[in-house]
Write an enzyme that holds these catalytic residues in place. Structure first.
Site, PDB file in Angstrom:
ATOM      1  CE  LYS A   1      -2.671  10.148   3.009  1.00 25.48           C
ATOM      2  NZ  LYS A   1      -3.252   9.414   1.869  1.00 25.48           N
TER       3      LYS A   1
ATOM      4  CE  LYS B   1     -14.324   5.292   0.767  1.00 24.83           C
ATOM      5  NZ  LYS B   1     -13.485   5.398   1.966  1.00 24.83           N
TER       6      LYS B   1
ATOM      7  CG  HIS C   1      -2.083  -0.870   1.175  1.00 22.09           C
ATOM      8  ND1 HIS C   1      -3.223  -0.589   0.453  1.00 22.09           N
ATOM      9  CD2 HIS C   1      -2.304  -2.070   1.749  1.00 22.09           C
ATOM     10  CE1 HIS C   1      -4.092  -1.564   0.590  1.00 22.09           C
ATOM     11  NE2 HIS C   1      -3.561  -2.483   1.367  1.00 22.09           N
TER      12      HIS C   1
ATOM     13  CB  THR D   1     -10.652   4.272  -1.179  1.00 22.45           C
ATOM     14  OG1 THR D   1     -10.335   4.577   0.183  1.00 22.45           O
ATOM     15  CG2 THR D   1      -9.936   3.010  -1.609  1.00 22.45           C
TER      16      THR D   1
ATOM     17  CE  LYS E   1      -6.840  13.206   0.256  1.00 20.62           C
ATOM     18  NZ  LYS E   1      -6.949  11.969  -0.494  1.00 20.62           N
ATOM     19  NE  ARG E   2      -2.154   7.990   6.663  1.00 22.27           N
ATOM     20  CZ  ARG E   2      -0.985   7.907   6.027  1.00 22.27           C
ATOM     21  NH1 ARG E   2       0.102   8.421   6.583  1.00 22.27           N
ATOM     22  NH2 ARG E   2      -0.886   7.308   4.851  1.00 22.27           N
TER      23      ARG E   2
END
Length: 794
Positions: free
Chosen positions: A538, A644, A356, A640, A532-533
């Site tokens: 990110k 969504k 991952h 993901t 998100k985290r």
């Protein structure tokens, strides 16, 4: 075989069952029942309709004598279950009507159910989606993990800074689980290994008990039900009575406290040696219990041990369960008499490994001395695997005093999969390049997916109704059917209905945030969401820097026709991740300043609700207009959340990273806002000296923003963000500065597009219509075909 559909009760009969549980299970009469009592009674009444199909599925699995899938994961972010289970049972309307007849608000009660605190982010949510799809497809499976008492942590903000407190989701009865006190295994740590006559015997210095708790996982229409089995740690000696009688009351409970530490917290802070040791013990604890359990089940059916791979497929979700390889070898050799090389081959035939991450620090490594101390027998086995691997291809599992868990997982799996097309190719080129050359057929791709039952039908009832009214309800179990929406998208009536559904979801979110946090939002503004985290790759930092630049432009030209925007952030930072926590503090500091500005507050707001979780995501995702998927290209494995949000009619601004690449291919380049360097360009740019300072110098907007941060504009004149500024100027590994100007320009193009709501809604609807390929049902079918060799029993 399980029945195709289970008969549904009448509203009156279901209400009677709720009343029955209220009285007999909770000991309450309706006149004195609290909201908690009514919710638990409702949950138990719903659960009653799960048990028969669960038993039917189990019996069918044993009768078939086929292959079971065992999915090992540190996280299962299952969220609230009442709505999820009633949706898959088809009980939503009956449950709501029954509660109304009893004088209760079904939706208000559902909203009080605690989120199961069993995960952190995408890894755990993916695992939950996979369990849903395994059940929907009728593939016999168990999910295996840890029953965390406190989960990750509850996030709170104190003066804008993240603080962590214990999550209390188990302080009340968790009605969806079934305790299995008869299913217990002893798990050892430490000690020594005796070698006599070629046979190794491990004598652990300490042992704990792993006890099982089962949660049924209901597939669509309850045609199949699988099991999530979670392990709780208990002491072998519950209470030291002698110590208690000596007056050592605290010492009397030490064995219990030490054992329960293993199943208290997800991802304990590993910046200390004690934290590292606890994480290693946790990973072995649940992996060892799970393997003992599946071997017991396998042997109870009378199969010969050498046929294990014909009946058992074990999937490792990331490196956390990588000890499954050496542990299965230990059981096969030390308990079942196989030769070690035969055991290695048999174990490899059973095991698959999902990678991952491309971040080297996320591919776990353990200090070899610590590993040998905690798991001496496993260290011996890993030394043997290491020697084999070095002899075969020169790859080291033991290196520089460390045990490399990514390499261990790779060599012990017959298939290794990435989770998006780009990620899989980068896995081959980067983290496992040497192993890929040695085993060129081992790495395959299985692009992630999401369950439409939870993430569209359940979370977005307004859009779900519109889709079903337009093309029927087959899409809920076959998401590719969404392509049937395309001919309707040009219809002005459909576009209007699609826009109304989105507007209603935004109004619902605005009401929820007002009640929760006091935020006053304009539902007609663009809702721009990044959830998100919190991590540097990110790039929440890029988002908030652009927000400051937009604020500056608005203040410079307050009479321009600005597109109103609400920037919404959500996510937690790991307790030991100082830079991520600084980014959170910056976001909250900027929000405080911008939201108080009378010049711009009608056009720009920044909102960061604390303690992001599944239930919050179910509020945010249907309300999103613009999805922020802005990670540094080459760093996000898949994502993901991007799926969504797009499925629910959000347009994406994103880089060519992870599954963004495939989403853009499916929804169309015209319906995706692309910016930023590619993965190849990222690698090249990092090699340029002073690339960050040059990028800042070339961008007056960015220079101004960083100057404001340095001068304390957002921190009461104090210079508190030196770590962020130093990182951006001196190395900027994740290339925030390089992508800033293009990101800013693309956001202004989005502002203009949003003003044409007809075109925007058409693009949003095309996103929904073209996202059918991203169902986790498709993903699981791929795993079953390409990795597990497992078949549906439906």
């Amino acid at each position: 075989m399980p029945k195709d559909t289970m008969p549904l009760p009448t509203t009156n009969a279901f209400g009677a069952t709720i009343n029955h549980h209220l009285k007999t299970s909770l000991g309450k009469d309706p006149a004195n029942a609290s909201a908690y009592d009514w919710r638990v009674a409702l949950s138990l009444a719903v659960r009653d309709h799960v048990v028969d199909p669960w038993f039917d599925s189990t019996r069918a699995t044993y009768a078939a004598k086929g292959k079971r899938v065992y999915y090992l994961s540190m996280e299962f972010l299952i969220g609230r279950l009442i709505e999820d289970v009633t949706t898959n049972l088809g009980l939503e309307d009956i449950a709501a009507a029954a509660m109304a007849a009893l004088g209760q608000d079904y939706h208000a009660l559902v909203a009080t159910e605690p989120d199961a605190a069993l995960g952190n982010g995408g890894l755990g949510r993916l695992a939950a989606c996979f369990l849903d799809s395994l059940s929907t497809l009728g593939i016999p499976a168990y999910g295996y993990g840890i029953r965390y008492e406190h989960g990750l942590f509850a996030q709170h903000f104190q003066d804008g800074r993240q603080i962590e407190t214990a999550e209390g989701w188990l302080k009340e009865q968790h009605v969806w689980e079934f305790e299995r006190p008869e299913v217990r295994y002893h798990i050892g740590f430490g000690g020594h290994v005796d070698d006599q006559n070629g046979k190794a015997t491990w004598h652990p210095a300490e042992t704990v008990i792993a006890q099982a708790y089962d949660t049924p996982v209901v597939g669509w229409q309850a045609r199949w039900v699988n099991t999530l089995r979670l392990w709780a740690a208990l002491p072998t000696v519950l209470f030291d009575l002698a110590a208690f009688n000596r007056g050592d009351y605290i010492g009397a409970s030490v064995p219990e406290a030490l054992a329960r530490t293993l199943s208290r917290v997800l991802y304990p802070d590993d910046t200390t040696n004690e934290g590292k040791a606890l994480r290693l013990k946790q990973e072995y604890f649940f992996t060892a219990a799970s393997l003992q359990d599946l071997l017991r089940r396998f042997l109870s059916e009378g199969f010969a041990i050498h046929t294990l791979a014909d009946h058992v497929a074990i999937q490792l979700n990331d490196t956390h369960p990588a000890l499954a390889g050496p542990e299965l070898i230990r059981l096969l050799v030390d308990h079942h008499g196989l030769e070690i090389d035969a055991a290695i081959m048999l174990a490899r035939d059973c095991l698959g490994y999902t990678n991952h991450t491309l971040l080297p620090e996320a591919l776990e490594r353990w200090h070899e001395d610590m590993f040998r101390h905690i798991l001496p027998r496993h260290h011996q086995i890993i030394c043997h695997i290491h020697d084999q691997t070095v002899a075969a291809n020169g790859t080291h599992i033991l290196e520089h005093g460390s045990v490399k868990m990514g390499e261990l997982a790779f060599v012990m799996a017959h298939k290794v999969n990435g989770v998006s097309a780009l990620h899989t190719e980068l896995v081959k080129q980067t983290v496992f390049a040497d192993l890929h050359r040695a085993y060129p057929d081992r790495i395959i791709n299985q692009t992630n997916g999401i369950t439409p039952r939870r993430w569209l039908h359940g979370a977005n009832p307004a859009l779900s109704r519109l889709i079903t009214d337009t093309i029927g309800d087959v899409w809920i179990s076959d998401l590719e059917q969404l392509k049937g929406l395309e001919p309707h998208i040009a219809d002005p009536a459909f576009q209007a209905a699609f826009g109304v559904a989105k507007r209603d979801n935004k109004a619902r979110l605005a009401d929820w945030l007002k009640d929760r946090d006091g935020a006053i939002l304009n539902p007609d503004a663009m809702f721009d969401i990044q959830i998100k985290r919190i991590h540097e790759y990110k790039r929440q930092l890029l988002n908030i820097l652009e927000t400051i630049a937009l604020w500056n432009d608005m203040r410079d030209d307050p009479n321009a026709c600005w597109t109103p925007r609400v920037k919404i952030f959500g996510g937690k930072a790991a307790p030991g991740y100082a830079m991520a926590k600084s980014i959170i503090y910056l976001i909250n500091s900027v929000a405080r300043t911008i939201n108080a500005d009378p010049v711009t507050r009608d056009w720009l707001q920044v909102v960061y609700p604390e303690n992001y979780n599944v239930s919050m995501a179910e509020m945010l995702i249907p309300a999103c207009d613009l999805s922020e998927q802005i990670s540094t290209a080459g760093k996000e494995a898949s994502g993901t959340g991007n799926m969504k949000l797009s499925l629910n009619g959000a347009l994406t601004i994103g880089t060519l990273d992870g599954a963004n690449v495939e989403i853009r291919d499916h929804v169309g380049a015209d319906n995706f806002y692309l910016f930023g360097l590619s993965a190849d360009q990222v690698r090249a740019r990092r090699n340029e000296p002073d690339h960050a300072r040059r990028a800042i110098g070339d961008s007056p907007r960015l220079t101004r923003v960083l100057g404001q941060i340095a001068n304390g504009v957002f921190s009461n004149g104090d210079a508190v963000f030196g770590d962020i500024l130093g990182m951006l100027y001196d190395h900027d590994y994740f290339l925030v500065t390089a992508d800033f100007d293009e990101y800013f320009d693309m956001q202004r193009a989005i502002d203009q597009d949003y003003k044409d709501q007809g075109t925007w809604v058409r693009k949003a609807a095309l996103n929904t219509a073209r996202m059918g390929w991203f169902s986790s049902d498709r993903t699981i079918a791929g795993y079953a075909r390409d990795i597990w060799g497992a078949k549906s029993l439906l």
